[in-house]
Design a protein around this motif. Structure first.
Motif, PDB file in Angstrom:
ATOM      1  N   THR A 140       0.843  -1.177   0.000  1.00 58.97           N
ATOM      2  CA  THR A 140       0.000   0.000   0.000  1.00 58.97           C
ATOM      3  C   THR A 140       0.884   1.236   0.000  1.00 58.97           C
ATOM      4  OG1 THR A 140      -1.821   1.107   1.181  1.00 58.97           O
ATOM      5  CG2 THR A 140      -0.183  -0.036   2.522  1.00 58.97           C
ATOM      6  N   THR A 141       0.260   2.404   0.007  1.00 53.40           N
ATOM      7  CA  THR A 141       0.988   3.671  -0.027  1.00 53.40           C
ATOM      8  C   THR A 141       1.287   4.210   1.367  1.00 53.40           C
ATOM      9  OG1 THR A 141      -1.073   4.915  -0.056  1.00 53.40           O
ATOM     10  CG2 THR A 141      -0.138   4.295  -2.204  1.00 53.40           C
ATOM     11  N   SER A 142       0.836   3.538   2.396  1.00 52.49           N
ATOM     12  CA  SER A 142       0.870   3.989   3.794  1.00 52.49           C
ATOM     13  C   SER A 142      -0.107   5.119   4.069  1.00 52.49           C
ATOM     14  CB  SER A 142       2.289   4.382   4.240  1.00 52.49           C
ATOM     15  OG  SER A 142       3.095   3.218   4.338  1.00 52.49           O
ATOM     16  N   ASP A 143      -1.020   5.367   3.133  1.00 51.84           N
ATOM     17  CA  ASP A 143      -2.149   6.250   3.402  1.00 51.84           C
ATOM     18  C   ASP A 143      -3.130   5.459   4.271  1.00 51.84           C
ATOM     19  OD1 ASP A 143      -4.501   7.712   3.417  1.00 51.84           O
ATOM     20  OD2 ASP A 143      -4.596   7.976   1.241  1.00 51.84           O
ATOM     21  N   PRO A 144      -3.439   5.923   5.478  1.00 52.13           N
ATOM     22  CA  PRO A 144      -4.326   5.147   6.352  1.00 52.13           C
ATOM     23  C   PRO A 144      -5.729   4.961   5.810  1.00 52.13           C
ATOM     24  CG  PRO A 144      -3.900   7.335   7.281  1.00 52.13           C
ATOM     25  CD  PRO A 144      -2.957   7.164   6.130  1.00 52.13           C
ATOM     26  N   ALA A 145      -6.088   5.712   4.764  1.00 51.23           N
ATOM     27  CA  ALA A 145      -7.433   5.592   4.200  1.00 51.23           C
ATOM     28  C   ALA A 145      -7.563   4.414   3.240  1.00 51.23           C
ATOM     29  CB  ALA A 145      -7.820   6.887   3.485  1.00 51.23           C
ATOM     30  N   VAL A 146      -6.427   3.782   2.888  1.00 52.40           N
ATOM     31  CA  VAL A 146      -6.484   2.663   1.937  1.00 52.40           C
ATOM     32  C   VAL A 146      -5.707   1.473   2.506  1.00 52.40           C
ATOM     33  CG1 VAL A 146      -6.704   4.203  -0.050  1.00 52.40           C
ATOM     34  CG2 VAL A 146      -4.433   3.424   0.652  1.00 52.40           C
ATOM     35  N   GLY A 147      -5.991   0.299   1.959  1.00 56.47           N
ATOM     36  CA  GLY A 147      -5.238  -0.892   2.344  1.00 56.47           C
ATOM     37  C   GLY A 147      -5.532  -1.391   3.737  1.00 56.47           C
ATOM     38  N   GLY A 148      -6.671  -1.015   4.296  1.00 58.54           N
ATOM     39  CA  GLY A 148      -6.990  -1.421   5.663  1.00 58.54           C
ATOM     40  C   GLY A 148      -7.276  -2.906   5.790  1.00 58.54           C
ATOM     41  N   THR A 149      -7.094  -3.424   6.996  1.00 61.26           N
ATOM     42  CA  THR A 149      -7.362  -4.839   7.251  1.00 61.26           C
ATOM     43  C   THR A 149      -8.853  -5.090   7.422  1.00 61.26           C
ATOM     44  OG1 THR A 149      -6.910  -6.691   8.738  1.00 61.26           O
ATOM     45  CG2 THR A 149      -7.064  -4.521   9.750  1.00 61.26           C
ATOM     46  N   SER A 150      -9.279  -6.276   7.033  1.00 61.90           N
ATOM     47  CA  SER A 150     -10.656  -6.698   7.281  1.00 61.90           C
ATOM     48  C   SER A 150     -10.711  -7.728   8.401  1.00 61.90           C
ATOM     49  CB  SER A 150     -11.281  -7.276   5.998  1.00 61.90           C
ATOM     50  OG  SER A 150     -10.542  -8.402   5.538  1.00 61.90           O
ATOM     51  N   LEU A 151      -9.578  -7.974   9.069  1.00 63.43           N
ATOM     52  CA  LEU A 151      -9.537  -8.924  10.167  1.00 63.43           C
ATOM     53  C   LEU A 151     -10.280  -8.355  11.374  1.00 63.43           C
ATOM     54  CD1 LEU A 151      -5.791 -10.064  10.059  1.00 63.43           C
ATOM     55  CD2 LEU A 151      -7.775 -11.308   9.183  1.00 63.43           C
ATOM     56  N   ASP A 152     -11.087  -9.172  12.017  1.00 64.83           N
ATOM     57  CA  ASP A 152     -11.793  -8.730  13.213  1.00 64.83           C
ATOM     58  C   ASP A 152     -10.831  -8.445  14.357  1.00 64.83           C
ATOM     59  OD1 ASP A 152     -14.255  -9.001  11.953  1.00 64.83           O
ATOM     60  OD2 ASP A 152     -14.485 -11.098  12.566  1.00 64.83           O
ATOM     61  N   ASN A 153      -9.726  -9.213  14.400  1.00 65.97           N
ATOM     62  CA  ASN A 153      -8.739  -9.063  15.456  1.00 65.97           C
ATOM     63  C   ASN A 153      -7.348  -9.044  14.840  1.00 65.97           C
ATOM     64  OD1 ASN A 153      -7.259  -9.020  17.815  1.00 65.97           O
ATOM     65  ND2 ASN A 153      -7.527 -11.219  18.229  1.00 65.97           N
ATOM     66  N   PRO A 154      -6.834  -7.864  14.460  1.00 66.16           N
ATOM     67  CA  PRO A 154      -5.517  -7.804  13.817  1.00 66.16           C
ATOM     68  C   PRO A 154      -4.410  -8.412  14.665  1.00 66.16           C
ATOM     69  CG  PRO A 154      -6.667  -5.712  13.591  1.00 66.16           C
ATOM     70  CD  PRO A 154      -7.468  -6.539  14.552  1.00 66.16           C
ATOM     71  N   ALA A 155      -4.560  -8.421  15.973  1.00 67.05           N
ATOM     72  CA  ALA A 155      -3.532  -8.992  16.840  1.00 67.05           C
ATOM     73  C   ALA A 155      -3.348 -10.482  16.606  1.00 67.05           C
ATOM     74  CB  ALA A 155      -3.873  -8.730  18.307  1.00 67.05           C
ATOM     75  N   ALA A 156      -4.326 -11.119  15.967  1.00 69.03           N
ATOM     76  CA  ALA A 156      -4.210 -12.544  15.669  1.00 69.03           C
ATOM     77  C   ALA A 156      -3.137 -12.820  14.622  1.00 69.03           C
ATOM     78  CB  ALA A 156      -5.553 -13.101  15.191  1.00 69.03           C
ATOM     79  N   ALA A 157      -2.669 -11.769  13.952  1.00 71.72           N
ATOM     80  CA  ALA A 157      -1.683 -11.942  12.885  1.00 71.72           C
ATOM     81  C   ALA A 157      -0.253 -11.774  13.376  1.00 71.72           C
ATOM     82  CB  ALA A 157      -1.965 -10.955  11.755  1.00 71.72           C
ATOM     83  N   VAL A 158      -0.040 -11.788  14.689  1.00 70.94           N
ATOM     84  CA  VAL A 158       1.316 -11.658  15.214  1.00 70.94           C
ATOM     85  C   VAL A 158       1.732 -12.972  15.858  1.00 70.94           C
ATOM     86  CG1 VAL A 158       1.033  -9.185  15.585  1.00 70.94           C
ATOM     87  CG2 VAL A 158       0.539 -10.764  17.453  1.00 70.94           C
ATOM     88  N   PRO A 159       3.044 -13.240  15.919  1.00 75.44           N
ATOM     89  CA  PRO A 159       3.514 -14.511  16.493  1.00 75.44           C
ATOM     90  C   PRO A 159       3.310 -14.562  18.005  1.00 75.44           C
ATOM     91  CG  PRO A 159       5.365 -13.082  16.000  1.00 75.44           C
ATOM     92  CD  PRO A 159       4.158 -12.404  15.449  1.00 75.44           C
ATOM     93  N   VAL A 160       3.465 -15.752  18.542  1.00 71.66           N
ATOM     94  CA  VAL A 160       3.263 -15.968  19.973  1.00 71.66           C
ATOM     95  C   VAL A 160       4.627 -16.059  20.652  1.00 71.66           C
ATOM     96  CG1 VAL A 160       2.247 -17.480  21.712  1.00 71.66           C
ATOM     97  CG2 VAL A 160       1.139 -17.230  19.475  1.00 71.66           C
TER      98      VAL A 160
END
Length: 289
Positions: A140-160
């Motif tokens: 993405t362009t790092s514009d916060p208005a585009v490229g947003g996640t559709s994940l309900d819980n973005p924290a689920a995408a980080v390692p444990v």
């Protein structure tokens, strides 16, 4: 594996193909080692006439780790507080530019995925004379208005952190089931094989968190991208839940003359079923240089 001194750190890299061919540098995203560019995919690019170079960004894989800087507060980061970022997105860009210097590569074809796409975009902005062509994948362009996640819980995408080998592999498979390609699925056995290879090579969640924070410090590149004058292809999946396809569309709209390839069923990964199509698009764009 060889190491290159860059920006006062050590970066681990690998090459595929004939050194006499035009150089193509692959830059991956948050938490991904150079293994995130599969051998078979690199071989496809090499077969199309390129000397392919992939590397570990700082703080992952076998490149320099930054544990002495301390951990990132993930909760504060997700709330928009960047105060615990231990280095900046600009440091990752400088690392990559320094790698080109050390490897004596005055001009290369750049291919970046996810955060790596942003790094490649920034290099094309900062040093256009060093970029023969640009391929930005699932970025993405790092514009916060585009490229947003559709994940309900973005924290689920980080390692444990602290996970043992079995738990870490299972978590990695679950992650790629979450963000991967619903229309071009990879078998669980293959996902587990890749996850095991990454774990056994270098398991370092703290570095992934620091990269997440660094990526969050990137500034919107939209206006600067309008001045980019190198052959550019933007590749994105229409089913990417982590970086929405609007990020890819915005990138292609910002760069004059950029071509946009939206792949049906592709998520935030490089599914083998799409390798040939992606490699062909990258190679065709590079020939425009």
């Amino acid at each position: 594996m060889p190491f290159a001194r860059s920006n006062n750190i050590e970066l681990c890299y690998e090459t595929t193909g004939d050194p006499a061919d035009p150089a193509m540098l692959l830059i991956h995203g948050v938490g991904e080692q150079l293994l995130g560019w599969p051998d078979g995919f690199c071989e496809l690019l090499a077969a199309r006439g390129f000397h392919v170079i992939r590397f570990d960004n700082r703080d992952v894989g076998l490149s320099t780790w930054f544990d002495e800087l301390g951990d990132v507060d993930l909760n504060r980061l997700l709330a928009g507080d960047l105060s615990t970022a231990r280095y900046r997105f600009s440091d990752l860009v400088a690392d990559t530019a320094g790698l080109l210097d050390t490897l004596d590569l005055p001009r290369v074809h750049l291919v970046g995925a996810s955060m790596g796409g942003g790094i490649a975009q920034q290099l094309a902005i900062d040093s256009p004379e060093r970029v023969a062509s640009l391929a930005s994948i699932m970025s993405t362009t790092s514009d916060p208005a585009v490229g947003g996640t559709s994940l309900d819980n973005p924290a689920a995408a980080v390692p444990v952190p602290g996970a043992d080998r079995e738990a870490a592999i299972a978590a990695e498979v679950a992650l790629y089931r979450l963000i991967g390609s619903p229309g071009l699925e990879t078998a669980d056995e293959e996902l587990a094989r890749r996850a095991a290879a990454k774990y056994d090579r270098a398991f370092h969640p703290a570095g992934t968190f620091r990269q997440i924070a660094a990526n969050a410090t990137a500034e919107d590149r939209t206006e600067d991208l309008r001045a980019v004058d190198v052959p550019t292809v933007v590749i994105h999946g229409d089913s990417d839940p982590l970086v929405g396809v609007s990020g890819g569309r915005a990138t292609a709209e910002a760069v004059p003359g950029a071509e946009l390839l939206v792949i049906p069923g592709m998520g935030h990964d490089l599914p083998e079923a799409a390798w040939t199509r992606i490699a062909d698009a990258i190679a065709a764009n590079a020939t425009r240089a």
